[in-house]
Design an enzyme around this catalytic site. Structure first.
Site, mmCIF file in Angstrom:
data_model
loop_
_atom_site.group_PDB
_atom_site.id
_atom_site.type_symbol
_atom_site.label_atom_id
_atom_site.label_comp_id
_atom_site.label_asym_id
_atom_site.label_seq_id
_atom_site.Cartn_x
_atom_site.Cartn_y
_atom_site.Cartn_z
ATOM 1 N N CYS A 45 97.431 5.864 27.702
ATOM 2 C CA CYS A 45 96.775 6.743 29.474
ATOM 3 C C CYS A 45 96.284 7.440 28.854
ATOM 4 O O CYS A 45 96.603 8.045 27.588
ATOM 5 C CB CYS A 45 98.012 6.056 29.322
ATOM 6 N N LEU B 220 88.403 -2.775 12.604
ATOM 7 C CA LEU B 220 86.786 -1.811 12.627
ATOM 8 C C LEU B 220 86.569 -2.100 10.618
ATOM 9 O O LEU B 220 87.592 -2.928 10.224
ATOM 10 C CB LEU B 220 86.923 -0.419 12.654
ATOM 11 N N VAL C 17 79.654 -1.263 12.569
ATOM 12 C CA VAL C 17 77.480 -0.942 13.004
ATOM 13 C C VAL C 17 77.107 -0.383 11.755
ATOM 14 O O VAL C 17 77.337 0.183 11.271
ATOM 15 C CB VAL C 17 78.398 -0.056 13.590
ATOM 16 N N SER D 56 92.140 0.395 12.297
ATOM 17 C CA SER D 56 91.382 1.780 11.348
ATOM 18 C C SER D 56 91.896 1.743 9.820
ATOM 19 O O SER D 56 92.879 1.834 9.893
ATOM 20 C CB SER D 56 90.389 2.616 12.313
ATOM 21 N N GLY D 57 90.837 2.735 9.265
ATOM 22 C CA GLY D 57 91.141 2.772 7.980
ATOM 23 C C GLY D 57 91.259 3.964 7.640
ATOM 24 O O GLY D 57 91.688 3.949 6.238
#
EC number: 6.3.5.4
Length: 566
Positions: A2, A236, A261, A333-334
């Site tokens: 938030c 991702l 991507v 994510s890594g």
């Protein structure tokens, strides 16, 4: 996740509403403004846990609480303290009553917390995963843009020197004079105080034979914690070993879609073929998007808006573009593996200085100073021959001599010593956790994904796992991420585990040259007169051969300055 906002002191309710509305992307489900005698707290919500509960801000008696983040162990804390509550914010309020400011040591997660109890208290998690900005006259917010209407905008030149050195201002400074960011692992009660820091205590009982199993156990436990929530979770996936291992472990427990991507016409930057191989091997769905030159320039102003202050990592643009296509509220994510297990190739170069011995160092120091070169290699050897600390961050761009040349005036000495530890190679990790991870990579995850109302979680950056890594003997941790690769062999094809590392880079230099954008650096500088024009021309003329990251830092700053001040 938030947005939080607050003012202690006088305020106009309409202005509070405008500031919260500037951060609606962080949570569109619910907005609440709570007025109390001494001030006002505000809240925008992205509902992930306790979707129909957990409404904030929370007022209990004369105390007020609001927070942004996730408390992974809040249910365990309810049991531990036998609390008659259901939500994270209620746990925070109860623990405050029991332990005061030390309540923060009980929390495990990522968070930015504000408490009013006779005065304002602000708290930030140990990694700095959730941002928290403030002024010293009682205003705080999740993003700088919410504070800007209440201050006069002025560039902080000390922060600019930090930006040139490290690609970002370093907490507690921001690029705006008078607006501060709370450092990771700290709280503020009128002064900045530290509540947590990582320590180095070597455990010689850990060996190369048993270390991988323990890291695997801790990483699996970290992923399990981060499955917390009442929403679907994705990940991702770059096709590198770190994100691939996270996906492989996570997919053992729950169906998980992945997102990647790539770039049109730039195969040397594009890793989507490896992401597809991982997804096919694991039997999961991978969705990919293409970032084109047009997307890069069309998104530029939006990325600057969500970035808040200049942060010179070009992958912000890829992250923003990818986030726009993800239909979920949470992704893994890594980030963190390279810093914890020395995965960057440049770490090997710096490791070489530990055991290097040259009997003629003083003579060589004088020789270098007599024949200076404007390149990083020259500066690194100068430090070595001068018996100075050689390593000053994996992302160091402008070194001090270059900063002094670049800035027409107000070139400040960058303070790297505050992050120095006499810990051998673990100094690299500590420094980069504070600077590269904390101020750049984690800001990318928060700002670019929250710009599209998505929360990013980083399982490698788990307190238990990182504490364990800091206990490893030097020879056990080793380098080149051998521990991560050994674990990954059980879950991934060797082609993925042992392929050459590539950074998450964007072909910005090629695009800037094609569109003749580099001249904007000079044009904007002629208006603000911040930099030495002759040095800018030298950097631009030499280009990617020596100054590729320098050019990006200058271009991004120029575009940001034009947007904010011209």
């Amino acid at each position: 996740m938030c947005a939080i906002f607050g003012i202690i002191g006088k305020y106009e309710l309409s202005e509070v509403k405008k500031s919260l509305d500037l951060m609606l992307h962080r949570g569109k489900k619910y907005q609440k403004i709570l007025e109390f005698k001494e001030g006002v707290f505000g809240f925008n919500r992205l509902a992930i846990e306790n979707i129909d509960k957990n409404l904030q801000p929370l007022k209990t008696g004369d105390k007020v609480f609001v927070f942004n983040g996730e408390i992974y162990n809040y249910k365990n804390l309810i049991k531990k303290y036998d609390l008659n509550v259901n939500s994270e914010i209620e746990v925070i309020a109860k623990l405050w009553e029991i332990r005061g400011v030390d309540f923060i040591k009980e929390l495990e997660g990522m968070f930015a917390i504000a408490v009013f109890d006779k005065k304002l208290y602000l708290f930030r998690d140990e990694f700095g995963k959730k941002p928290l900005y403030f002024t010293k006259n009682g205003i705080f917010a999740s993003e700088i843009k919410a504070i800007l209407p209440f201050v006069s905008k002025e560039l902080d030149f000390e922060a600019l020197s930090e930006y040139l050195a490290f690609n970002s201002s370093i907490a507690p400074k921001t690029i705006y004079k008078g607006i501060f960011k709370l450092p990771a692992g700290c709280y503020y009660d009128g002064e900045i105080k530290r509540w947590f820091d990582f320590e180095r205590v070597e455990n010689k009982s850990i060996t190369k034979e048993n270390v991988s199993a323990e890291v695997e156990r801790l990483l699996i436990g970290s992923i399990e914690k981060r499955f917390m929530g009442d929403v679907e979770i994705g990940s991702l996936l770059s096709g590198g070993v770190d994100s691939s291992l996270i996906v492989a472990l996570a997919s053992k427990y729950r169906k998980i879609d992945t997102f990647s991507v790539g770039y049109e016409g730039f195969e040397n930057y594009d890793e989507r073929k490896y992401a597809k191989k991982v997804a096919d091997y694991l039997g999961i769905k991978n969705f990919d998007v293409t970032l084109r030159k047009k997307d890069f320039f069309d998104n530029f102003e939006n990325v600057l808006f969500h970035m808040d202050e200049p942060i010179a990592d070009s992958s912000f643009f890829a992250a923003f573009h990818l986030a726009k296509s993800i239909p979920l509220k949470v992704v893994f994510s890594g980030e963190g593996s390279d810093e914890l297990f020395l995965g960057y190739r440049r770490y090997e170069e710096f490791l070489g200085f530990f055991n290097a011995f040259l009997p003629n160092k003083k003579w060589l120091k004088k020789y270098l100073e007599r024949y200076p070169e404007d390149i990083k290699e020259w500066e690194v050897f100068r430090r070595f021959f001068a018996d100075e600390v050689v390593f000053r961050g994996i992302n160091e761009t402008f070194f001090q001599r270059q900063i002094n040349k670049a800035l027409r005036k107000n070139a400040f000495e960058v303070d790297y010593e505050r992050f120095y530890k006499n810990w051998g190679s673990f100094y690299f990790t500590y420094f980069d956790m504070k600077v590269w991870l904390g101020e750049v990579l984690l800001m990318k995850l928060d700002k670019m994904f929250m710009s599209n109302t998505i929360e990013a979680r980083s399982p490698f950056l788990d307190r238990d796992l990182v504490n364990f890594v800091f206990t490893l003997p030097e020879d056990v941790r080793g380098s080149k991420k051998w521990i991560v690769k050994e674990i990954s062999q059980k879950y991934l094809p060797k082609e993925i585990v042992y392929r050459r590392k590539k950074g998450f880079a964007v072909p910005f230099y090629e695009w800037l040259k094609e569109e003749k954008e580099l001249k904007r650096i000079i044009d904007i500088n002629r208006k603000n007169k911040i930099f030495n024009e002759e040095y800018l021309k030298e950097i631009i003329k030499t280009g990617h051969k020596r100054y590729k990251q320098h050019i990006w830092s200058l271009y991004l700053f120029s575009r940001w300055y034009e947007k904010e001040f011209l």
